[in-house]
Motif scaffolding. Structure first.
Motif, PDB file in Angstrom:
ATOM      1  N   ASN B 519      39.173  27.496 111.883  1.00 55.70           N
ATOM      2  CA  ASN B 519      38.544  28.395 112.941  1.00 55.70           C
ATOM      3  C   ASN B 519      37.416  27.573 113.583  1.00 55.70           C
ATOM      4  O   ASN B 519      37.681  27.568 115.004  1.00 55.70           O
ATOM      5  CB  ASN B 519      38.099  29.730 112.447  1.00 55.70           C
ATOM      6  N   PHE B 522      38.410  24.409 116.329  1.00 60.58           N
ATOM      7  CA  PHE B 522      39.099  24.669 117.158  1.00 60.58           C
ATOM      8  C   PHE B 522      38.712  25.457 118.397  1.00 60.58           C
ATOM      9  O   PHE B 522      39.691  26.627 118.361  1.00 60.58           O
ATOM     10  CB  PHE B 522      40.827  24.671 116.768  1.00 60.58           C
ATOM     11  N   GLY B 523      37.766  25.671 118.892  1.00 59.99           N
ATOM     12  CA  GLY B 523      37.243  26.579 119.694  1.00 59.99           C
ATOM     13  C   GLY B 523      38.031  26.248 120.994  1.00 59.99           C
ATOM     14  O   GLY B 523      38.721  25.364 121.306  1.00 59.99           O
ATOM     15  N   GLY B 524      38.365  27.392 121.885  1.00 58.64           N
ATOM     16  CA  GLY B 524      38.898  27.366 123.370  1.00 58.64           C
ATOM     17  C   GLY B 524      40.348  27.297 123.272  1.00 58.64           C
ATOM     18  O   GLY B 524      40.946  28.004 122.354  1.00 58.64           O
ATOM     19  N   PRO B 525      41.008  26.280 124.132  1.00 63.13           N
ATOM     20  CA  PRO B 525      42.520  26.680 124.368  1.00 63.13           C
ATOM     21  C   PRO B 525      43.196  26.406 123.164  1.00 63.13           C
ATOM     22  O   PRO B 525      42.736  25.668 122.385  1.00 63.13           O
ATOM     23  CB  PRO B 525      42.676  25.697 125.494  1.00 63.13           C
ATOM     24  N   GLU B 526      44.388  26.718 123.013  1.00 61.24           N
ATOM     25  CA  GLU B 526      45.502  26.310 122.222  1.00 61.24           C
ATOM     26  C   GLU B 526      46.416  25.641 122.997  1.00 61.24           C
ATOM     27  O   GLU B 526      46.824  26.017 123.837  1.00 61.24           O
ATOM     28  CB  GLU B 526      45.942  27.452 121.151  1.00 61.24           C
ATOM     29  N   SER B 530      48.212  22.677 118.594  1.00 62.89           N
ATOM     30  CA  SER B 530      47.356  23.409 117.860  1.00 62.89           C
ATOM     31  C   SER B 530      47.665  24.646 117.267  1.00 62.89           C
ATOM     32  O   SER B 530      47.417  25.361 116.125  1.00 62.89           O
ATOM     33  CB  SER B 530      46.040  23.637 118.499  1.00 62.89           C
ATOM     34  N   LYS B 531      48.860  25.385 117.939  1.00 69.66           N
ATOM     35  CA  LYS B 531      49.629  26.485 117.452  1.00 69.66           C
ATOM     36  C   LYS B 531      50.192  26.216 116.296  1.00 69.66           C
ATOM     37  O   LYS B 531      50.331  27.334 115.193  1.00 69.66           O
ATOM     38  CB  LYS B 531      50.317  26.972 118.518  1.00 69.66           C
ATOM     39  N   ALA B 534      47.722  26.410 113.552  1.00 72.60           N
ATOM     40  CA  ALA B 534      46.950  27.393 112.985  1.00 72.60           C
ATOM     41  C   ALA B 534      47.825  28.728 112.895  1.00 72.60           C
ATOM     42  O   ALA B 534      48.219  28.899 111.986  1.00 72.60           O
ATOM     43  CB  ALA B 534      46.188  27.768 114.450  1.00 72.60           C
ATOM     44  N   ARG B 535      48.412  29.169 113.864  1.00 69.40           N
ATOM     45  CA  ARG B 535      49.544  30.457 113.780  1.00 69.40           C
ATOM     46  C   ARG B 535      50.365  30.288 112.855  1.00 69.40           C
ATOM     47  O   ARG B 535      50.445  30.693 111.792  1.00 69.40           O
ATOM     48  CB  ARG B 535      50.194  30.651 114.953  1.00 69.40           C
TER      49      ARG B 535
END
Lengths: 572, 572
Positions: B519, B522-526, B530-531, B534-535
């Motif tokens: 978490n 990876f601040g800011g946009p995705e 990055s999805k 992450a997701r």
């Protein structure tokens, strides 16, 4: 064991989401002109479940249900309020966060549902700020730890007393081996924009950060000496109130108790029915029975009886009830009945009064309820049949579903049989779907896009084509051609196709479906809000399954036992 | 049990990531002018672990290691190649996806590492397209199921034979109760932009979609009759090749075997050393020993010996080795030694030849290696000490870490003692950090931002301040003042502070740290990329812990047994 069901302390078997200030055990709501004070003063003995006490202003779902209620009431019942002061009623502690024994003893499903609702409540505070210019100032006099600081992070302005001991902290990782998962990590990086390495230091430091360093690191907005606290809070509240564009002389409406009757198979509300059978919950929404009122004043007069508000509140309650009390439900099926023209008429009414505070609040409530639907881990289905009223705002529910089925018009035939709400000799109007202005931006999803824009990521001209059909009653073939529904089926195929689909869905892994839907529903961009539910929540849910947190020797179970947790040291 | 360690089939104890075409068992790489054909022809008997066979072009990590190697070699050894044709060497099957028995029998850690590497390889294909204009055409003659279709999704163009049986499918959910987690769901929604309800139908239909419907639903780019397949593939390859801006007459370089010696505590490479002790891996990177070559031709002449390329390849290998073979390692500590001016000189050399194919490939490789570092689930630390060379490209490693410590200059003192590489009477130059052009955009993270932009989300003017100091050798205080390092410490505090931090870090829950770092980094946009990590990955990792998938009665374990899985029907 963690996955056994636990008893509610009040002897009930279902968690209830409805409350009102006269029943609050944990919060005191005080209104003073344009300032509301929300005082957190948790009743240790007021836990939702047996087996733990809510010491040090720690919270469980019951505490958060009251907070969510209080925020709604400020918005609807006290529209003149411009600033919420979020304070503690306890000495030397603001809030100790989510109760650890509650977390340690909860089922996995309850932990997940608890965090989801808490996240939605935090987002609700931010929505009040963004949509209604109702600002929250959080006053931390003492410690704000874990979920306590996460609550503060949802405020517009965080004040911390500079007394050498008051501090903010996110000690979840070092103490409990879990994440600050109620938005904490995401708000630290994406809202407060704390530098990532300082965030790392902060989130691994049990005792947290205080004083000037808390400002330097962007964790709070200001530190205030204890002697000047009250004066500074008053001054800050005045400043924020002066800047807010809230109605000065509006008279609020009363959020009366919901009309709900539990039935053998579900519940009947005034505007919708819930019927549960075979792991399927059918929600039938009913359109308005009368045309919209003649004026904004008449809308205010109707208050909580005003159809769009009544339905939004009842739908919200029904969804929450399903989420936490009907875990075995595989799918939610949305149906509707009523006159679509009337639904559109209400949408036009709200459009024409868009600058009226109540119209704005109702639209903002619908936005939140629809987001709640998006985030509900049940397969969502819409069945669009004769006599339904999926138009405008109600059409959003169709676009929120994972799949929609729409019946094509056919000649009445004695052989067509019944099934799924269509009786023989039925003289209901054929299934129709109608778009309105609201479908193109009034209700953004958590990814920032309207449901139709999320649907038509491939080709924005599809959105234009849909827009051009606004206001028309579309039959199944037209709706399918525009890409608005998944399947247009005729009478002959309908029953079998729908039945096979629902049976198949109920046969799949519930977890697999949760993961699948959490990905497919949110194509395209991410926002801070969507990151909280995707990146942060998904990692937290993973950790909530890992022995290092929830095992017999894990940190959550061993916290406070005097025994150190034992970790599997493998990094995964 | 799923979490027991399993034996490698070749009797080794470590998984090796280095290979070359002469050792491939599963792929055939054929170069024909500007077209490369990558033929997937998996050797059933060539599994990485004991206990399963790689039937029907199913794959395990060993198969993907060869694919990753082949893609790198095409980029470096065959720069004239403009199009990769990805095809199957088996009749009637393109690829059956990840081997199910392998997944069922793997430890959780191996499943996670396997998916991560496979994702990185798929991203590598897309990077070849975006960064080097090297296009991939995937030719599906037969079935592309699960990971097989996910591999196809990484291509620029997907061709499907229209023979009544060839199909693409993502049957993970219905068959195995897991997700299409190697980018599948995300690429379906965000790259192919399949409408979300059609994606739902597709991902829950075991047999998948074929023929014209596959084109209509955007799942493939074209369907081709079997009789015209070869002619159409040839034509399409020519069209893509004609559009690509790749060097026509470039001579490739040979990616020679890495120079690596395993030692008692780790490994020595030609440009870096790995030393593992007390659950900490120290990676010491060595700067260049000679100035950059005089010309691009001289760089090509040096080939794989060219320092930036050598270091990138060795660092990549070291990180992968740590990830899968040193699971007990809590943290990776980056140190460096060498002349920072020389590092900058190499960066300037690459800048000045930015249009040369080899310089471009080396920069793109560094970008991928640095992303691999970002995605490594170990705490990342930089220790910037006298004699180090964290400048330009190497400074990116400092910005990739969760925390960095930098030693302030001090007068030499006989009492200052040793520790952490600083000997008494040390006459190394004081610790310095230097920025170069590359730090401001050449190496975006998976969120699309440079590491410095991700670091300075709060105030973009911090980025401007850093830019203004470009080229200067910054001491610890200057670097800390600019926000480039976490802590500037003097000799007196250094040893204790660093030791306490590392001990503390190793005492935390490894899972909690993985979630925290995933978490905070990876601040800011995705982005779509990055999805995926992450997701999608976080949900898949959750599902990889759920009994419905991995329990004794779960779908992964029961697949092929003739017994149906038994699911806990609660939706979470």
């Amino acid at each position: 064991m963690a996955d056994a069901e636990r008893k509610l302390t009040d002897g009930r078997t279902r968690i209830e989401f409805e409350t009102d200030p006269s029943r609050y055990r944990h919060w005191k709501l005080k209104i003073d002109g344009d300032i509301a004070t929300l005082l957190m003063d948790v009743d240790e003995k007021g836990a939702l479940f047996e087996g733990y006490e809510l010491k040090l202003n720690s919270y469980d779902l019951g505490v958060d249900i009251e907070l969510a209620d209080a925020i709604e009431r400020i918005r609807f019942e006290h529209p003149q309020v411009r600033v919420i002061l979020l304070r503690s009623g306890k000495p030397r502690v603001f809030c100790a966060g989510a109760n650890i024994r509650m977390l340690a003893g909860s089922t996995h499903a309850h932990k997940v549902n608890f965090c989801k609702f808490t996240n939605e409540t935090r987002n609700g505070l931010e929505d009040a700020s963004a949509a209604s210019d109702l600002k929250t100032i959080c006053v931390i006099n003492g410690t704000a730890a874990g979920g306590g600081y996460e609550l503060a992070l949802a405020a517009d302005h965080i004040m911390l007393v500079d007394d050498g001991s008051s501090a903010v902290s996110l000690p979840e990782l070092p103490l409990l081996a879990v994440l600050p998962g109620t938005g904490g990590l995401t708000r630290v990086t994406d809202k407060r924009k704390v530098r990532r390495d300082l965030a790392d230091v902060f989130c691994t430091t049990e005792e947290g950060v205080k004083g000037k360093r808390a400002v330097d690191w962007r964790l709070v907005d200001e530190v205030v000496p204890g002697s000047r606290l009250d004066a500074t809070v008053t001054q800050r509240a005045k400043e924020f109130a002066a800047r807010a564009r809230r109605p000065a002389d509006a008279k609020g409406i009363k959020l009366e108790p919901l009309e709900r009757t539990r039935t053998a198979t579900g519940a009947d509300y005034s505007t919708l029915s819930v019927a549960i059978a075979d792991r399927l919950a059918t929600l039938t929404l009913r359109g308005p029975e009368a045309p919209p009122p003649a004026s904004a004043a008449a809308m205010v007069e109707q208050g909580a009886q005003f159809w769009p508000l009544r339905l939004a509140r009842e739908l919200d309650n029904a969804i929450l009830d399903l989420r936490v009390n009907e875990l075995d439900t595989a799918a939610v099926i949305f149906k509707s009945s009523g006159d679509p023209e009337q639904v559109i008429a209400y949408d036009r009414f709200l459009d024409s009064h868009r600058d009226h505070w109540l119209a704005r609040e109702i639209r903002a409530l619908w936005k939140r309820v629809l987001k709640r639907v998006d985030l509900t881990s049940r397969t969502l289905v819409a069945l669009i049949e004769p006599g339904s009223c999926f138009a405008g705002t109600l059409a959003e529910l169709v676009f929120a579903t994972d799949r929609s089925y729409m019946l094509t018009p056919s000649l009445p035939s004695p052989a067509s049989g019944g099934g799924l709400g269509r009786g023989e000799g039925d003289n209901k109007p054929p299934a129709g779907l109608a778009l309105a202005d609201v479908n193109f931006g009034a209700y953004p999803m958590s990814n920032g896009l309207s449901r139709l824009a999320s649907r038509f990521l491939a080709d924005p001209s599809d959105l234009d084509r849909a827009k051009a059909e606004q206001g028309k009653m579309l039959d199944a073939e037209a709706a399918a051609a525009l890409g608005l529904v998944t399947f247009a089926l005729d009478d002959i195929d309908w029953d079998d196709e729908v039945r096979v689909f629902l049976e198949e869905r109920a046969s799949f892994s519930p977890d697999g479906l949760t993961g699948l839907e959490a990905n497919l529903r949110f194509g395209g961009p991410e926002t801070m809000e969507s990151k909280i539910f995707a990146r942060l929540t998904a990692w937290q849910n993973w950790i909530f399954q890992r022995p290092n947190a929830v095992g017999e020797e894990g940190a959550l179970r061993r916290y406070g036992s005097g025994q150190k947790p034992v970790y599997d040291t493998k990094r995964v």
